[in-house]
Design a protein around this motif. Structure first.
Motif, PDB file in Angstrom:
ATOM      1  N   ASP A  32     -62.366  -6.508 -19.620  1.00  0.00           N
ATOM      2  CA  ASP A  32     -61.965  -5.285 -18.935  1.00  0.00           C
ATOM      3  C   ASP A  32     -61.078  -5.590 -17.734  1.00  0.00           C
ATOM      4  O   ASP A  32     -60.042  -4.945 -17.541  1.00  0.00           O
ATOM      5  CB  ASP A  32     -63.215  -4.506 -18.502  1.00  0.00           C
ATOM      6  CG  ASP A  32     -62.862  -3.155 -17.930  1.00  0.00           C
ATOM      7  OD1 ASP A  32     -62.135  -2.388 -18.604  1.00  0.00           O
ATOM      8  OD2 ASP A  32     -63.307  -2.861 -16.801  1.00  0.00           O
ATOM      9  N   LEU A  33     -61.468  -6.559 -16.931  1.00  0.00           N
ATOM     10  CA  LEU A  33     -60.657  -6.919 -15.765  1.00  0.00           C
ATOM     11  C   LEU A  33     -59.295  -7.464 -16.169  1.00  0.00           C
ATOM     12  O   LEU A  33     -58.280  -7.107 -15.570  1.00  0.00           O
ATOM     13  CB  LEU A  33     -61.390  -7.967 -14.916  1.00  0.00           C
ATOM     14  CG  LEU A  33     -62.462  -7.430 -13.998  1.00  0.00           C
ATOM     15  CD1 LEU A  33     -63.314  -8.568 -13.455  1.00  0.00           C
ATOM     16  CD2 LEU A  33     -61.847  -6.638 -12.857  1.00  0.00           C
ATOM     17  N   ARG A  35     -57.614  -6.836 -18.856  1.00  0.00           N
ATOM     18  CA  ARG A  35     -56.806  -5.742 -19.384  1.00  0.00           C
ATOM     19  C   ARG A  35     -56.302  -4.825 -18.258  1.00  0.00           C
ATOM     20  O   ARG A  35     -55.157  -4.395 -18.273  1.00  0.00           O
ATOM     21  CB  ARG A  35     -57.647  -4.954 -20.391  1.00  0.00           C
ATOM     22  CG  ARG A  35     -56.912  -4.010 -21.271  1.00  0.00           C
ATOM     23  CD  ARG A  35     -57.741  -3.406 -22.402  1.00  0.00           C
ATOM     24  NE  ARG A  35     -59.136  -3.107 -22.071  1.00  0.00           N
ATOM     25  CZ  ARG A  35     -60.185  -3.858 -22.451  1.00  0.00           C
ATOM     26  NH1 ARG A  35     -60.001  -4.944 -23.171  1.00  0.00           N
ATOM     27  NH2 ARG A  35     -61.408  -3.514 -22.128  1.00  0.00           N
ATOM     28  N   SER A  36     -57.144  -4.537 -17.282  1.00  0.00           N
ATOM     29  CA  SER A  36     -56.767  -3.567 -16.257  1.00  0.00           C
ATOM     30  C   SER A  36     -56.023  -4.168 -15.062  1.00  0.00           C
ATOM     31  O   SER A  36     -55.251  -3.463 -14.408  1.00  0.00           O
ATOM     32  CB  SER A  36     -58.001  -2.806 -15.762  1.00  0.00           C
ATOM     33  OG  SER A  36     -58.908  -3.668 -15.132  1.00  0.00           O
ATOM     34  N   THR A  37     -56.270  -5.442 -14.754  1.00  0.00           N
ATOM     35  CA  THR A  37     -55.653  -6.036 -13.560  1.00  0.00           C
ATOM     36  C   THR A  37     -54.815  -7.272 -13.837  1.00  0.00           C
ATOM     37  O   THR A  37     -54.068  -7.711 -12.974  1.00  0.00           O
ATOM     38  CB  THR A  37     -56.729  -6.440 -12.530  1.00  0.00           C
ATOM     39  OG1 THR A  37     -57.506  -7.511 -13.071  1.00  0.00           O
ATOM     40  CG2 THR A  37     -57.621  -5.269 -12.165  1.00  0.00           C
ATOM     41  N   GLY A  38     -54.999  -7.870 -15.000  1.00  0.00           N
ATOM     42  CA  GLY A  38     -54.303  -9.119 -15.289  1.00  0.00           C
ATOM     43  C   GLY A  38     -55.023 -10.336 -14.724  1.00  0.00           C
ATOM     44  O   GLY A  38     -54.523 -11.449 -14.813  1.00  0.00           O
ATOM     45  N   LEU A  39     -56.197 -10.111 -14.126  1.00  0.00           N
ATOM     46  CA  LEU A  39     -56.980 -11.207 -13.554  1.00  0.00           C
ATOM     47  C   LEU A  39     -58.250 -11.416 -14.364  1.00  0.00           C
ATOM     48  O   LEU A  39     -58.842 -10.466 -14.863  1.00  0.00           O
ATOM     49  CB  LEU A  39     -57.371 -10.888 -12.110  1.00  0.00           C
ATOM     50  CG  LEU A  39     -56.236 -10.716 -11.107  1.00  0.00           C
ATOM     51  CD1 LEU A  39     -56.781 -10.201  -9.790  1.00  0.00           C
ATOM     52  CD2 LEU A  39     -55.501 -12.021 -10.909  1.00  0.00           C
ATOM     53  N   CYS A  44     -61.152 -12.972 -10.013  1.00  0.00           N
ATOM     54  CA  CYS A  44     -61.615 -11.881  -9.147  1.00  0.00           C
ATOM     55  C   CYS A  44     -62.724 -12.353  -8.212  1.00  0.00           C
ATOM     56  O   CYS A  44     -62.737 -11.999  -7.031  1.00  0.00           O
ATOM     57  CB  CYS A  44     -62.104 -10.701  -9.986  1.00  0.00           C
ATOM     58  SG  CYS A  44     -60.760  -9.730 -10.671  1.00  0.00           S
TER      59      CYS A  44
END
Length: 65
Positions: A32-33, A35-39, A44
């Motif tokens: 999920d991260l 996909r949504s942030t590129g990180l 993170c």
């Protein structure tokens, strides 16, 4: 219950469910991260730790240890 007693059926079901969650949750968070942030989740967590209040290392080179 002694240390060498087998698990009850309920304890075994609980233990197996807990193990599935401990594997699935980080994978899901990472996907999920990413996909949504590129990180990634690891990236993170590193950024969260670096941005947390508290003593600062002063220089970026101090992070290399």
């Amino acid at each position: 219950m002694a240390a060498d007693d087998p698990l009850t059926a309920q304890e075994d079901r609980f233990w197996r469910a807990l193990m599935r969650v401990t594997v699935a949750l980080p994978r899901s968070l990472d996907d999920d991260l990413l996909r949504s942030t590129g990180l990634t989740l690891t990236e993170c967590v590193v950024l969260m730790n670096l941005s947390a209040p508290g003593p600062r290392p002063g220089r970026q080179t101090a992070l290399r240890g």
